[in-house]
Design a protein around this motif. Structure first.
Motif, PDB file in Angstrom:
ATOM      1  N   ILE A  87      16.284  12.709   4.785  1.00 54.51           N
ATOM      2  CA  ILE A  87      15.836  11.838   3.698  1.00 54.51           C
ATOM      3  C   ILE A  87      14.573  12.454   3.104  1.00 54.51           C
ATOM      4  CG2 ILE A  87      15.033   9.527   3.081  1.00 54.51           C
ATOM      5  CD1 ILE A  87      16.543   8.500   5.566  1.00 54.51           C
ATOM      6  N   PRO A  88      14.490  12.666   1.811  1.00 52.99           N
ATOM      7  CA  PRO A  88      13.270  13.206   1.210  1.00 52.99           C
ATOM      8  C   PRO A  88      12.075  12.272   1.485  1.00 52.99           C
ATOM      9  CG  PRO A  88      15.078  13.217  -0.376  1.00 52.99           C
ATOM     10  CD  PRO A  88      15.550  12.446   0.817  1.00 52.99           C
ATOM     11  N   ALA A  89      10.917  12.861   1.723  1.00 55.36           N
ATOM     12  CA  ALA A  89       9.724  12.090   2.095  1.00 55.36           C
ATOM     13  C   ALA A  89       9.411  10.954   1.114  1.00 55.36           C
ATOM     14  CB  ALA A  89       8.522  13.022   2.250  1.00 55.36           C
ATOM     15  N   PRO A  90       9.399  11.188  -0.204  1.00 57.12           N
ATOM     16  CA  PRO A  90       9.089  10.069  -1.112  1.00 57.12           C
ATOM     17  C   PRO A  90      10.100   8.921  -1.006  1.00 57.12           C
ATOM     18  CG  PRO A  90       8.923  12.158  -2.270  1.00 57.12           C
ATOM     19  CD  PRO A  90       9.537  12.455  -0.932  1.00 57.12           C
ATOM     20  N   LYS A  91      11.369   9.266  -0.860  1.00 59.04           N
ATOM     21  CA  LYS A  91      12.397   8.230  -0.728  1.00 59.04           C
ATOM     22  C   LYS A  91      12.222   7.478   0.590  1.00 59.04           C
ATOM     23  CE  LYS A  91      17.338   7.369  -0.877  1.00 59.04           C
ATOM     24  NZ  LYS A  91      18.662   7.936  -1.093  1.00 59.04           N
ATOM     25  N   PHE A  92      11.935   8.187   1.675  1.00 58.28           N
ATOM     26  CA  PHE A  92      11.722   7.545   2.967  1.00 58.28           C
ATOM     27  C   PHE A  92      10.566   6.545   2.899  1.00 58.28           C
ATOM     28  CE2 PHE A  92       9.133   7.355   6.797  1.00 58.28           C
ATOM     29  CZ  PHE A  92      10.027   6.755   7.666  1.00 58.28           C
ATOM     30  N   VAL A  93       9.463   6.964   2.314  1.00 57.21           N
ATOM     31  CA  VAL A  93       8.292   6.085   2.247  1.00 57.21           C
ATOM     32  C   VAL A  93       8.579   4.876   1.360  1.00 57.21           C
ATOM     33  CG1 VAL A  93       5.870   5.927   1.537  1.00 57.21           C
ATOM     34  CG2 VAL A  93       6.661   7.873   2.864  1.00 57.21           C
ATOM     35  N   ARG A  94       9.313   5.073   0.295  1.00 60.82           N
ATOM     36  CA  ARG A  94       9.689   3.927  -0.558  1.00 60.82           C
ATOM     37  C   ARG A  94      10.576   2.950   0.216  1.00 60.82           C
ATOM     38  NH1 ARG A  94       9.152   1.757  -5.232  1.00 60.82           N
ATOM     39  NH2 ARG A  94      10.860   0.782  -6.348  1.00 60.82           N
ATOM     40  N   MET A  95      11.518   3.473   0.987  1.00 60.67           N
ATOM     41  CA  MET A  95      12.381   2.621   1.802  1.00 60.67           C
ATOM     42  C   MET A  95      11.564   1.885   2.872  1.00 60.67           C
ATOM     43  SD  MET A  95      15.736   5.183   2.084  1.00 60.67           S
ATOM     44  CE  MET A  95      15.919   4.846   3.782  1.00 60.67           C
ATOM     45  N   LEU A  96      10.630   2.585   3.490  1.00 54.32           N
ATOM     46  CA  LEU A  96       9.757   1.966   4.482  1.00 54.32           C
ATOM     47  C   LEU A  96       8.907   0.877   3.846  1.00 54.32           C
ATOM     48  CD1 LEU A  96       8.575   1.833   7.340  1.00 54.32           C
ATOM     49  CD2 LEU A  96       7.025   3.696   6.687  1.00 54.32           C
ATOM     50  N   ALA A  97       8.365   1.157   2.663  1.00 50.57           N
ATOM     51  CA  ALA A  97       7.546   0.169   1.956  1.00 50.57           C
ATOM     52  C   ALA A  97       8.363  -1.080   1.641  1.00 50.57           C
ATOM     53  CB  ALA A  97       6.986   0.777   0.667  1.00 50.57           C
ATOM     54  N   ILE A  98       9.576  -0.897   1.165  1.00 49.36           N
ATOM     55  CA  ILE A  98      10.440  -2.042   0.837  1.00 49.36           C
ATOM     56  C   ILE A  98      10.774  -2.832   2.101  1.00 49.36           C
ATOM     57  CG2 ILE A  98      12.748  -2.678   0.012  1.00 49.36           C
ATOM     58  CD1 ILE A  98      12.390  -0.329  -2.046  1.00 49.36           C
ATOM     59  N   ALA A  99      11.027  -2.121   3.194  1.00 52.15           N
ATOM     60  CA  ALA A  99      11.300  -2.808   4.467  1.00 52.15           C
ATOM     61  C   ALA A  99      10.091  -3.628   4.903  1.00 52.15           C
ATOM     62  CB  ALA A  99      11.673  -1.796   5.546  1.00 52.15           C
ATOM     63  N   GLU A 100       8.898  -3.039   4.813  1.00 51.89           N
ATOM     64  CA  GLU A 100       7.693  -3.768   5.206  1.00 51.89           C
ATOM     65  C   GLU A 100       7.441  -4.971   4.298  1.00 51.89           C
ATOM     66  OE1 GLU A 100       4.493  -0.921   5.394  1.00 51.89           O
ATOM     67  OE2 GLU A 100       5.028  -0.340   7.427  1.00 51.89           O
ATOM     68  N   ILE A 101       7.634  -4.803   3.015  1.00 51.93           N
ATOM     69  CA  ILE A 101       7.454  -5.921   2.083  1.00 51.93           C
ATOM     70  C   ILE A 101       8.457  -7.030   2.411  1.00 51.93           C
ATOM     71  CG2 ILE A 101       7.730  -6.611  -0.334  1.00 51.93           C
ATOM     72  CD1 ILE A 101       6.536  -3.787  -1.036  1.00 51.93           C
ATOM     73  N   GLU A 107       4.537  12.692   3.007  1.00 52.42           N
ATOM     74  CA  GLU A 107       4.982  13.755   3.910  1.00 52.42           C
ATOM     75  C   GLU A 107       4.501  13.515   5.329  1.00 52.42           C
ATOM     76  OE1 GLU A 107       3.827  17.410   2.021  1.00 52.42           O
ATOM     77  OE2 GLU A 107       5.383  17.221   0.492  1.00 52.42           O
ATOM     78  N   GLY A 108       3.280  13.002   5.486  1.00 62.70           N
ATOM     79  CA  GLY A 108       2.760  12.697   6.814  1.00 62.70           C
ATOM     80  C   GLY A 108       3.543  11.592   7.504  1.00 62.70           C
ATOM     81  N   LEU A 109       3.796  10.507   6.774  1.00 61.06           N
ATOM     82  CA  LEU A 109       4.567   9.395   7.342  1.00 61.06           C
ATOM     83  C   LEU A 109       5.991   9.827   7.676  1.00 61.06           C
ATOM     84  CD1 LEU A 109       3.368   6.540   4.971  1.00 61.06           C
ATOM     85  CD2 LEU A 109       2.940   6.684   7.434  1.00 61.06           C
ATOM     86  N   HIS A 110       6.593  10.559   6.751  1.00 62.88           N
ATOM     87  CA  HIS A 110       7.956  11.033   6.969  1.00 62.88           C
ATOM     88  C   HIS A 110       8.006  11.994   8.151  1.00 62.88           C
ATOM     89  CE1 HIS A 110      11.452  13.730   6.140  1.00 62.88           C
ATOM     90  NE2 HIS A 110      12.034  12.542   6.048  1.00 62.88           N
ATOM     91  N   THR A 160       0.831  -1.206   0.000  1.00 67.90           N
ATOM     92  CA  THR A 160       0.000   0.000   0.000  1.00 67.90           C
ATOM     93  C   THR A 160       0.866   1.257   0.000  1.00 67.90           C
ATOM     94  OG1 THR A 160      -1.768  -1.174   1.151  1.00 67.90           O
ATOM     95  CG2 THR A 160      -1.834   1.221   1.245  1.00 67.90           C
ATOM     96  N   LYS A 161       1.951   1.246   0.769  1.00 68.91           N
ATOM     97  CA  LYS A 161       2.825   2.422   0.842  1.00 68.91           C
ATOM     98  C   LYS A 161       3.538   2.693  -0.477  1.00 68.91           C
ATOM     99  CE  LYS A 161       3.653   2.696   5.784  1.00 68.91           C
ATOM    100  NZ  LYS A 161       2.771   1.628   6.229  1.00 68.91           N
ATOM    101  N   LEU A 162       3.712   1.685  -1.315  1.00 66.94           N
ATOM    102  CA  LEU A 162       4.332   1.926  -2.623  1.00 66.94           C
ATOM    103  C   LEU A 162       3.498   2.881  -3.468  1.00 66.94           C
ATOM    104  CD1 LEU A 162       5.618  -1.611  -3.711  1.00 66.94           C
ATOM    105  CD2 LEU A 162       6.996   0.375  -3.024  1.00 66.94           C
ATOM    106  N   LYS A 163       2.206   2.949  -3.173  1.00 68.05           N
ATOM    107  CA  LYS A 163       1.291   3.812  -3.930  1.00 68.05           C
ATOM    108  C   LYS A 163       1.013   5.133  -3.209  1.00 68.05           C
ATOM    109  CE  LYS A 163      -0.901  -0.452  -5.367  1.00 68.05           C
ATOM    110  NZ  LYS A 163      -1.984  -1.360  -5.042  1.00 68.05           N
ATOM    111  N   ALA A 164       1.782   5.426  -2.165  1.00 65.63           N
ATOM    112  CA  ALA A 164       1.538   6.623  -1.359  1.00 65.63           C
ATOM    113  C   ALA A 164       1.700   7.890  -2.186  1.00 65.63           C
ATOM    114  CB  ALA A 164       2.476   6.668  -0.168  1.00 65.63           C
ATOM    115  N   GLY A 165       0.762   8.794  -2.018  1.00 62.23           N
ATOM    116  CA  GLY A 165       0.854  10.100  -2.660  1.00 62.23           C
ATOM    117  C   GLY A 165       1.743  11.030  -1.854  1.00 62.23           C
ATOM    118  N   THR A 166       1.919  12.221  -2.362  1.00 61.53           N
ATOM    119  CA  THR A 166       2.795  13.201  -1.732  1.00 61.53           C
ATOM    120  C   THR A 166       2.354  13.522  -0.306  1.00 61.53           C
ATOM    121  OG1 THR A 166       3.246  14.157  -3.898  1.00 61.53           O
ATOM    122  CG2 THR A 166       3.785  15.509  -1.980  1.00 61.53           C
ATOM    123  N   GLU A 167       1.066  13.745  -0.114  1.00 63.01           N
ATOM    124  CA  GLU A 167       0.560  14.109   1.213  1.00 63.01           C
ATOM    125  C   GLU A 167       0.788  12.987   2.223  1.00 63.01           C
ATOM    126  OE1 GLU A 167      -3.744  15.200   3.097  1.00 63.01           O
ATOM    127  OE2 GLU A 167      -3.242  16.110   1.166  1.00 63.01           O
TER     128      GLU A 167
END
Length: 137
Positions: free
Chosen positions: A48-62, A32-35, A22-29
């Protein structure tokens, strides 16, 4: 893996895997909230830029979710990975006062969703204890 480990690994692994996908599809808002929440608890994440952080978090969760679901991964390893991952989430919960009722460890309305990570920590520790007990057999 023992039969007794199947339910917790299946449910926890599927939940974490779904969360990561689900986080792989995260929008900007959402990114930014998760980051912002993570960086508020762990300031070193601010760089760490918010989009990169969320992508890293998504990969960790997967990765964590998948590891729990693969039956040939030893329970001690799955438990260690789950314990490490959920420790970071519980740490974020404990470092963010808005997520808890004043002067308490109990969740506020805002903290209810993340307080469930304490269950994952308990599951991970339980898997480690079970694997340790099994090694004594």
């Amino acid at each position: 893996m023992r039969l007794r480990d199947v339910p917790t690994r299946l449910v926890t692994g599927a939940y974490i895997l779904h969360s990561g996908i689900t986080k792989l599809k995260a929008g900007t808002e959402q990114a930014e909230g998760l980051h912002g929440a993570a960086a508020g608890a762990f300031p070193m994440l601010r760089n760490i830029p918010a989009p990169k952080f969320v992508r890293m978090l998504a990969i960790a969760e997967i990765s964590v979710g998948s590891l729990l679901l693969v039956p040939f991964i030893p329970t001690w390893l799955a438990g260690a990975v789950l314990t490490g991952f959920s420790s970071g989430l519980v740490g974020m919960y404990l470092r963010t006062p808005e997520l808890r009722k004043p002067n308490s460890i109990w969740p506020s309305q805002a903290g209810t969703a993340i307080s469930k990570d304490s269950w994952m920590l308990g599951i991970g520790i339980g898997m480690l204890v079970g694997a340790t007990e099994d090694s004594g057999d």
